[in-house]
Scaffold this active site. Structure first.
Site, PDB file in Angstrom:
ATOM      1  N   ASP A 155      -9.735  -1.333   9.266  1.00 42.48           N
ATOM      2  CA  ASP A 155      -8.817  -1.402   8.131  1.00 42.48           C
ATOM      3  C   ASP A 155      -9.387  -2.297   7.029  1.00 42.48           C
ATOM      4  O   ASP A 155     -10.291  -3.110   7.270  1.00 42.48           O
ATOM      5  CB  ASP A 155      -7.475  -1.982   8.636  1.00 42.48           C
ATOM      6  CG  ASP A 155      -6.283  -1.521   7.814  1.00 42.48           C
ATOM      7  OD1 ASP A 155      -6.481  -1.058   6.673  1.00 42.48           O
ATOM      8  OD2 ASP A 155      -5.149  -1.643   8.314  1.00 42.48           O
ATOM      9  N   ASP A 201      -0.075   5.222   5.046  1.00 43.44           N
ATOM     10  CA  ASP A 201       0.927   4.475   5.807  1.00 43.44           C
ATOM     11  C   ASP A 201       2.285   5.158   5.738  1.00 43.44           C
ATOM     12  O   ASP A 201       3.199   4.808   6.486  1.00 43.44           O
ATOM     13  CB  ASP A 201       1.052   3.045   5.255  1.00 43.44           C
ATOM     14  CG  ASP A 201      -0.055   2.146   5.774  1.00 43.44           C
ATOM     15  OD1 ASP A 201      -0.736   2.531   6.736  1.00 43.44           O
ATOM     16  OD2 ASP A 201      -0.251   1.054   5.201  1.00 43.44           O
TER      17      ASP A 201
HETATM   18  C1  GLA Z   1      -2.502  -1.253   7.160  1.00 41.60           C
HETATM   19  C2  GLA Z   1      -2.645   0.039   7.938  1.00 41.60           C
HETATM   20  C3  GLA Z   1      -1.473   0.164   8.877  1.00 41.60           C
HETATM   21  C4  GLA Z   1      -1.452  -1.019   9.816  1.00 41.60           C
HETATM   22  C5  GLA Z   1      -1.379  -2.306   9.023  1.00 41.60           C
HETATM   23  C6  GLA Z   1      -1.526  -3.506   9.921  1.00 41.60           C
HETATM   24  O1  GLA Z   1      -1.420  -1.202   6.287  1.00 41.60           O
HETATM   25  O2  GLA Z   1      -2.743   1.127   7.083  1.00 41.60           O
HETATM   26  O3  GLA Z   1      -1.560   1.368   9.605  1.00 41.60           O
HETATM   27  O4  GLA Z   1      -2.612  -0.998  10.609  1.00 41.60           O
HETATM   28  O5  GLA Z   1      -2.383  -2.368   8.030  1.00 41.60           O
HETATM   29  O6  GLA Z   1      -1.441  -4.704   9.251  1.00 41.60           O
END
Ligand code: GLA
Length: 688
Positions: A443, A511
């Site tokens: 990420d 997300d």
């Molecule tokens: C990002 C990712 C999510 C999750 C969060 C965790 O937003 O896209 O899927 O992993 O971080 O903090």
């Protein structure tokens, strides 16, 4: 790929297209044509004749010298202040499908190579540039684009591009190209949610399966820029490459700079044709594991947030295994002092309070449950409240005389520093090795701001170095751990491009897991990326992003169009929900290879309904998924026209045990959708 010395021109041939370049008397490689075999035979662009409008041709890489007034793809300044290149006669090398046009400046010891690669089984042409400073003095580079692509004269021009925000990535926009310079860019050090380095241009009349489309995409995950220029004489060229405007790099004596690939494709089969060409190319030449089925994932993020511990994760893992999940991913919150997003990033040891004996016991149990184990990491980031930052405050991208901007309470580590790259590689390597990790969700939850690298002689290098270091770390991890699979993520779909896809197996699309929103996001995403890399979880209802309630079946059917995952609080699902979910997972596994490896068509539909159609490469197996998020009185019956089916063939509907003729399905098949909103269905057909 051939060179015609009499004309001084190069001809690149792909199965269905041709691309012609010629060397101008001034030494510049000029674009001549890009189209189907027939179109290129027929139509050289007519020359303009007056002294203001140029001669009707465009550079293969726009330079700043001579009567050139469009956006320059190469912006350089020599030590004596002289700007731009003036090429001497070009040399070239052809090696199979790889052409290198070798240029050298007439007066300065600077060389450039324009690279072109064609292959016998794709119409995608790859292009990139290399700049080489053979002199003893530095050259300042303001822009080094990978390629300029030029369109033939068309009656009009329209562009398709992807815009978005966090939670609403990949929104497809189609709009006329203005007589102006249109800039698509990311200044964020990441590909970005806001614009994607993919573009398609047509004359305004192309449709899903008909019409000429020219499309291009840049394989780069840092800042980038594509400048599309429609000039008042109606020439259209777009030049693109890494970096945003205002940056500059020093090319020291003996140094060279190689740009990322900016690939292009032309098709007369409409937007769907361009999509299919890109998917095929990405699977053949970019994605590391195209033949593998992507596993059904369970990810804990929406279920547990930061409140992760061994017992809770194990309960979820047990429930996930029952559903048929194949890969269990522990998301954020497992390390350091990370109880929320204010602390702990950078301290990559399991949090003792939640995992008293480390990750080992959970990984082992997940493996015993027959699933692979995946872990969330964010190796480029650090919270100021972390041991790492306290020990190495100088490791973050920063400018000492400027206040730092924290985003999500975090700062960005400068992976362009060798010690940071070494650190990141070491802990990742150890983590994977010592814990039996099968999958990393990599990420990156913020953009680059206030960027600086104090003390570095060439501070803007960080915009290139950081991305390259991330690529190198991923590449090394994959080489050293051949079983390891990686998901690219940047707050959802903020890092989605062919650069990162060359070393990852899938992309966390967004997300936003609301199934209605996802339909739009997936439609945009699928313009360039195949379903195999489109990670799509079904989560709880009401959805946390939108508050919308939708049936489980609809949520599943939306996610089944990609690489299916589950991200709900399984421990709170009813028995009926769990049974239905297990059934739907089983259905997905039955259609998965067609969805993930098939050819995508977007059939026309009626009645507020949209659909996707995946066809196996041999045309024997077909999966159609249709959705009607909203019903309405008086709407036409939901009908789908499966024009990609063979009109002379018969098909067997696997679930309904009926036969359907290809001709009927092409003319329009009535869909059996349940009443009401959020209706959806899956049709699974076999030839014969
Ligand atoms: C990002 C990712 C999510 C999750 C969060 C965790 O937003 O896209 O899927 O992993 O971080 O903090």
């Amino acid at each position: 790929m051939t060179y015609d010395p009499a004309r001084g021109s190069w001809l690149l041939t792909t199965p269905r297209t041709r691309y012609v370049i010629r060397e101008d008397p001034d030494g510049s490689p000029r674009h001549v044509a890009w189209g189907t075999h027939e179109a290129v035979e027929a139509s050289p662009r007519p020359a303009l004749t007056n002294s203001f409008d140029g001669d009707g041709t465009a550079d293969e890489l726009g330079i700043e010298t001579g009567a050139r007034f469009g956006p320059a793809g190469l912006q350089i300044r020599f030590a004596d202040g002289t700007r731009g290149a003036q090429w001497g006669r070009a040399g070239h090398e052809i090696d199979g499908g790889h052409l290198v046009i070798a240029l050298h400046d007439r007066r300065y010891p600077l060389r450039a190579e324009l690279h072109y690669r064609v292959r016998p089984d794709t119409d995608v042409i790859e292009r990139w540039t290399v700049l080489i400073n053979d002199g003893g003095e530095p050259v300042t580079v303001g822009r080094a684009d990978s390629a300029a692509w030029t369109l033939p004269p068309l009656a009009d021009y329209r562009m398709s591009h992807l815009v978005g925000t966090w939670n609403q990535e990949f929104q497809l926009r189609r709009t006329p190209v203005p007589v102006a310079e249109t800039v698509f860019t990311s200044r964020r050090g990441l590909t970005s949610h806001h614009a994607n380095p993919w573009l398609a241009v047509d004359d305004g009349t192309a449709e899903e399966d008909r019409g000429a489309v020219w499309s291009a995409a840049l394989a780069w995950s840092g800042s980038w820029r594509i400048a599309l220029h429609r000039d008042p004489t109606d020439r259209v060229t777009f030049t693109g490459g890494l970096g945003h405007e205002g940056l500059s790099w020093t090319l020291g004596p003996g140094q060279s700079l190689q740009t990322p690939v900016f690939a292009g494709v032309h098709t007369v089969d409409g937007f769907g044709g361009a999509t299919r060409a890109w998917h095929d190319y990405l699977r053949r030449y970019v994605i590391p594991t195209p033949a593998e089925d992507r596993p059904v994932v369970y990810n804990s993020w929406e279920a547990t947030g930061f409140a992760v511990d061994e017992a809770g994760q194990l309960r979820l893992a047990e429930a996930a295994a029952q559903l048929g999940v194949e890969l269990f991913v522990l998301d954020d919150g497992w390390f350091g002092g990370r109880r929320d997003d204010t602390a702990g990033l950078g301290d990559w040891q399991p949090y003792q309070g939640a995992f008293p004996q480390g990750l080992g016991p959970l990984v082992e149990k997940v493996h015993q449950l027959g699933m692979r184990f995946g872990l969330w990491v964010e190796p480029e980031m650090v919270n100021a409240d972390s041991d790492l930052y306290r020990a190495h405050p100088d490791w973050v991208l920063h400018t000492p005389s400027r206040d730092a901007t924290e985003l999500r309470q975090q700062l960005m580590l400068d992976h362009g520093r060798p010690e940071v790259e070494r650190w990141a590689h070491q802990w990742l390597d150890r983590l994977v090795r010592d814990n039996g990790i099968d999958f990393l969700k990599w990420d990156a939850n913020r953009a680059v701001t206030d960027a600086g690298r104090p003390g570095h002689p060439d501070p803007d290098r960080l915009w290139i170095d950081h991305t390259r270091a991330v690529y190198r770390i991923m590449d090394r991890l994959r080489t050293d751990h051949p079983h390891l699979r990686i998901e690219a993520c940047a707050g959802g779909g903020g890092r989605a491009d062919a650069g990162v896809l060359a070393r990852t197996d899938q992309i966390w699309t967004s997300d936003n897991t609301d199934p209605v929103d996802r339909l739009g996001i997936q439609h945009g995403f699928s313009q360039y990326f195949p379903a195999q890399v489109m990670a799509a979880w079904i989560t709880d209802s009401p959805n946390i992003a939108t508050g919308r309630s939708t049936p489980l079946r609809f949520r599943f059917h939306v996610s089944m169009a990609g690489a299916l995952g589950i991200g709900g609080k399984l421990t709170e699902w009813s028995k009926e929900e769990l049974t239905e979910a297990a059934d739907l997972v089983a259905t997905y596994k039955r259609i998965r290879s067609v969805v993930q490896h098939g050819v995508l068509h977007r059939p026309t539909t009626e009645g507020h309904t949209t659909a996707v159609h995946y066809a196996s490469a041999d045309g024997d197996e077909h999966v159609v998924i249709a959705w009607r998020p909203q019903t309405g009185a008086g709407l036409p019956n939901p009908v789908v026209r499966l024009t990609a089916l063979d009109g002379d063939a018969e098909y067997y509907d696997v679930d309904r045990d009926v036969r359907i003729s290809g001709a009927t399905a092409r003319a329009g098949l009535a869909l059996e959708l349940p009443e009401g909103d959020y209706a959806s269905t899956v049709l699974h057909l076999r030839r014969g």
